[in-house]
Write a protein that holds these residues in place. Structure first.
Motif, PDB file in Angstrom:
ATOM      1  N   ILE A   1      65.419  47.922 -99.782  1.00 50.57           N
ATOM      2  CA  ILE A   1      66.083  47.031 -98.832  1.00 50.57           C
ATOM      3  C   ILE A   1      65.157  45.881 -98.476  1.00 50.57           C
ATOM      4  CG2 ILE A   1      67.158  46.863 -96.561  1.00 50.57           C
ATOM      5  CD1 ILE A   1      67.767  49.825 -96.710  1.00 50.57           C
ATOM      6  N   PRO A   2      65.545  44.637 -98.739  1.00 51.12           N
ATOM      7  CA  PRO A   2      64.679  43.500 -98.380  1.00 51.12           C
ATOM      8  C   PRO A   2      64.503  43.412 -96.868  1.00 51.12           C
ATOM      9  CG  PRO A   2      66.443  42.843 -99.904  1.00 51.12           C
ATOM     10  CD  PRO A   2      66.776  44.221 -99.417  1.00 51.12           C
ATOM     11  N   GLY A   3      63.304  43.049 -96.465  1.00 51.72           N
ATOM     12  CA  GLY A   3      63.026  42.940 -95.044  1.00 51.72           C
ATOM     13  C   GLY A   3      63.887  41.914 -94.338  1.00 51.72           C
ATOM     14  N   ILE A   4      64.327  40.889 -95.071  1.00 51.72           N
ATOM     15  CA  ILE A   4      65.118  39.823 -94.461  1.00 51.72           C
ATOM     16  C   ILE A   4      66.449  40.349 -93.946  1.00 51.72           C
ATOM     17  CG2 ILE A   4      66.216  39.122 -96.632  1.00 51.72           C
ATOM     18  CD1 ILE A   4      65.996  36.235 -95.659  1.00 51.72           C
ATOM     19  N   THR A   5      66.979  41.410 -94.576  1.00 52.10           N
ATOM     20  CA  THR A   5      68.263  41.967 -94.135  1.00 52.10           C
ATOM     21  C   THR A   5      68.122  42.804 -92.865  1.00 52.10           C
ATOM     22  OG1 THR A   5      68.002  43.957 -95.492  1.00 52.10           O
ATOM     23  CG2 THR A   5      69.049  42.059 -96.523  1.00 52.10           C
ATOM     24  N   LEU A   6      66.901  43.195 -92.517  1.00 50.51           N
ATOM     25  CA  LEU A   6      66.691  44.038 -91.350  1.00 50.51           C
ATOM     26  C   LEU A   6      66.245  43.255 -90.117  1.00 50.51           C
ATOM     27  CD1 LEU A   6      64.752  47.001 -93.033  1.00 50.51           C
ATOM     28  CD2 LEU A   6      67.188  46.881 -92.509  1.00 50.51           C
ATOM     29  N   ALA A   7      65.825  42.018 -90.293  1.00 50.90           N
ATOM     30  CA  ALA A   7      65.236  41.264 -89.181  1.00 50.90           C
ATOM     31  C   ALA A   7      66.229  41.077 -88.036  1.00 50.90           C
ATOM     32  CB  ALA A   7      64.733  39.912 -89.681  1.00 50.90           C
ATOM     33  N   ILE A   8      67.443  40.654 -88.335  1.00 52.09           N
ATOM     34  CA  ILE A   8      68.431  40.410 -87.281  1.00 52.09           C
ATOM     35  C   ILE A   8      68.863  41.710 -86.610  1.00 52.09           C
ATOM     36  CG2 ILE A   8      70.677  39.431 -86.727  1.00 52.09           C
ATOM     37  CD1 ILE A   8      68.489  37.394 -87.430  1.00 52.09           C
ATOM     38  N   PRO A   9      69.211  42.782 -87.365  1.00 51.43           N
ATOM     39  CA  PRO A   9      69.515  44.055 -86.683  1.00 51.43           C
ATOM     40  C   PRO A   9      68.369  44.567 -85.815  1.00 51.43           C
ATOM     41  CG  PRO A   9      70.250  44.131 -88.961  1.00 51.43           C
ATOM     42  CD  PRO A   9      69.459  42.870 -88.805  1.00 51.43           C
ATOM     43  N   GLN A  10      67.141  44.418 -86.291  1.00 50.72           N
ATOM     44  CA  GLN A  10      65.998  44.849 -85.491  1.00 50.72           C
ATOM     45  C   GLN A  10      65.891  44.029 -84.210  1.00 50.72           C
ATOM     46  OE1 GLN A  10      62.901  44.388 -88.393  1.00 50.72           O
ATOM     47  NE2 GLN A  10      63.058  46.485 -89.146  1.00 50.72           N
ATOM     48  N   TYR A  11      66.146  42.749 -84.316  1.00 51.05           N
ATOM     49  CA  TYR A  11      66.099  41.904 -83.122  1.00 51.05           C
ATOM     50  C   TYR A  11      67.158  42.331 -82.115  1.00 51.05           C
ATOM     51  CZ  TYR A  11      66.578  37.848 -80.091  1.00 51.05           C
ATOM     52  OH  TYR A  11      66.661  37.032 -78.993  1.00 51.05           O
TER      53      TYR A  11
ATOM     54  N   TRP B   1      55.411  44.234 -78.911  1.00 58.36           N
ATOM     55  CA  TRP B   1      56.017  45.425 -79.510  1.00 58.36           C
ATOM     56  C   TRP B   1      57.135  45.082 -80.477  1.00 58.36           C
ATOM     57  CZ3 TRP B   1      53.358  49.613 -79.353  1.00 58.36           C
ATOM     58  CH2 TRP B   1      52.501  49.855 -78.278  1.00 58.36           C
ATOM     59  N   SER B   2      57.779  43.941 -80.293  1.00 59.26           N
ATOM     60  CA  SER B   2      58.872  43.565 -81.192  1.00 59.26           C
ATOM     61  C   SER B   2      58.359  43.256 -82.589  1.00 59.26           C
ATOM     62  CB  SER B   2      59.622  42.349 -80.637  1.00 59.26           C
ATOM     63  OG  SER B   2      58.785  41.199 -80.595  1.00 59.26           O
ATOM     64  N   VAL B   3      57.073  42.935 -82.717  1.00 56.89           N
ATOM     65  CA  VAL B   3      56.467  42.707 -84.029  1.00 56.89           C
ATOM     66  C   VAL B   3      55.807  43.984 -84.544  1.00 56.89           C
ATOM     67  CG1 VAL B   3      54.793  41.339 -85.331  1.00 56.89           C
ATOM     68  CG2 VAL B   3      56.118  40.270 -83.506  1.00 56.89           C
TER      69      VAL B   3
ATOM     70  N   PHE C   1      56.302  36.336 -92.103  1.00 52.98           N
ATOM     71  CA  PHE C   1      56.761  35.152 -91.364  1.00 52.98           C
ATOM     72  C   PHE C   1      58.082  35.396 -90.645  1.00 52.98           C
ATOM     73  CE2 PHE C   1      59.680  31.507 -91.450  1.00 52.98           C
ATOM     74  CZ  PHE C   1      59.030  30.653 -90.562  1.00 52.98           C
ATOM     75  N   LEU C   2      59.043  35.994 -91.339  1.00 50.08           N
ATOM     76  CA  LEU C   2      60.400  36.060 -90.803  1.00 50.08           C
ATOM     77  C   LEU C   2      60.493  36.887 -89.526  1.00 50.08           C
ATOM     78  CD1 LEU C   2      63.363  35.299 -91.186  1.00 50.08           C
ATOM     79  CD2 LEU C   2      63.644  37.402 -92.507  1.00 50.08           C
ATOM     80  N   LEU C   3      59.871  38.075 -89.528  1.00 49.43           N
ATOM     81  CA  LEU C   3      60.000  38.958 -88.366  1.00 49.43           C
ATOM     82  C   LEU C   3      59.456  38.317 -87.093  1.00 49.43           C
ATOM     83  CD1 LEU C   3      60.865  41.741 -87.299  1.00 49.43           C
ATOM     84  CD2 LEU C   3      58.544  42.535 -87.809  1.00 49.43           C
ATOM     85  N   PRO C   4      58.204  37.844 -87.064  1.00 50.96           N
ATOM     86  CA  PRO C   4      57.729  37.186 -85.832  1.00 50.96           C
ATOM     87  C   PRO C   4      58.472  35.900 -85.515  1.00 50.96           C
ATOM     88  CG  PRO C   4      56.088  36.997 -87.581  1.00 50.96           C
ATOM     89  CD  PRO C   4      57.118  37.959 -88.065  1.00 50.96           C
ATOM     90  N   TYR C   5      58.963  35.214 -86.530  1.00 53.17           N
ATOM     91  CA  TYR C   5      59.732  33.986 -86.297  1.00 53.17           C
ATOM     92  C   TYR C   5      61.026  34.296 -85.558  1.00 53.17           C
ATOM     93  CZ  TYR C   5      62.314  29.681 -87.265  1.00 53.17           C
ATOM     94  OH  TYR C   5      63.039  28.523 -87.134  1.00 53.17           O
TER      95      TYR C   5
END
Length: 277
Positions: A115-125, A138-140, A208-212
């Motif tokens: 699973i690419p990390g980019i697909t999880l960034a928004i659900p995690q947010y 903690w969000s990072v 980059f994407l997750l902290p962004y």
């Protein structure tokens, strides 16, 4: 193997190395150029502005770059340590314990590597927003604690590196499961754990994407997002391009030093350990 058969793989490896290293070399060369040298010519000849570029970089925003570097070190260091601990414990448990659903859990984790990390960034947010952690450190950190590939690697390595007979002997001597893991498994898993730690450290450092997505406070940015803001502002202030390039070059140095330092802990049996048993 004939001489011709040896030449082709060597050529392919050299081309691959050039593809990876030439951009890195250009970043270091560009970091040494003044703004006039950077925008007037495109050569690999070193420039004369390295010291001034470094001075401007670390004085920008009253030390903003140093703060971003400290944030990156916090996210990557703490995140890699926690992820390595979780991966080692989970990998050892999946390798040496028998319990219902073990294989289903393992294959679910294995599927997570696809699973690419980019697909999880928004659900995690969205999830972290529900518990009030979005925008915090903690969000990072929390999304980086569980690494499917790290768990998979530790499970494969533990299968061959930790003899079942040793575990049974420890149990006969009265050792508890925690002591077995701490005193027997962990020392044997060190090469695999170092690999997981290094992969996680580099991955989090370069993320980059997750902290962004997660962070809105500029003082909490890591280097990746901080340098992106410099590039974004560079359209109106070209001088910031030089700072961004110099910052990118400086950001590479800790990773190179880290790899050179940790390689002493690697052993040749990292792969062979996973092939035994």
């Amino acid at each position: 193997m004939t001489a011709r058969g040896r030449v082709l793989p060597t050529v392919i490896l050299l081309l691959g190395a050039a593809y990876c290293l030439v951009p890195v070399a250009w970043v270091f060369v560009a970091a040494s150029k003044t703004r006039g040298e950077l925008f007037s010519t495109f050569t690999f000849a070193p420039g004369s502005g390295l010291l001034s570029n470094l001075s401007d970089l670390f004085s920008y925003g009253d030390g903003q770059y140093a703060l971003w570097a400290a944030n990156s070190l916090l996210y990557a260091g703490v995140g890699a340590v926690l992820s390595t601990a979780v991966s080692a414990a989970a990998g050892f448990a999946l390798a040496k314990y028998r319990f219902p659903g073990r294989e289903a859990i393992f294959y679910t984790i294995l599927a997570g590597t696809l699973i690419p990390g980019i697909t999880l960034a928004i659900p995690q947010y969205l999830l972290l927003s529900e518990v009030g952690l979005a925008g915090t450190v903690w969000s990072v950190l929390l999304p980086s604690v569980v690494s499917p590939f790290g768990i998979y690697l530790c499970r494969v390595y533990a299968t061959g590196a930790v003899p079942r007979e040793t575990i049974e002997a420890a149990r006969i001597d009265g050792a508890g499961e925690w002591r077995i893991f701490r005193s027997i498994a962990v020392p044997l898993l060190v090469p695999g754990m170092v690999t997981v730690f290094l992969l996680q450290f580099v991955g989090i450092w370069n993320n980059f994407l997750l902290p962004y997505v997660m962070l809105s406070d500029q003082d909490a940015y890591p280097l990746t997002v901080g340098l992106y803001t410099l590039l974004s502002k560079g359209s109106g202030a070209p001088a910031l391009y030089s700072l961004a390039i110099t910052g990118a070059a400086v950001a590479i140095v800790p990773l190179v030093a880290f790899v050179l330092f940790l390689q002493r802990f690697w052993k040749l049996d990292l792969l062979t350990g996973g092939l035994k048993g």
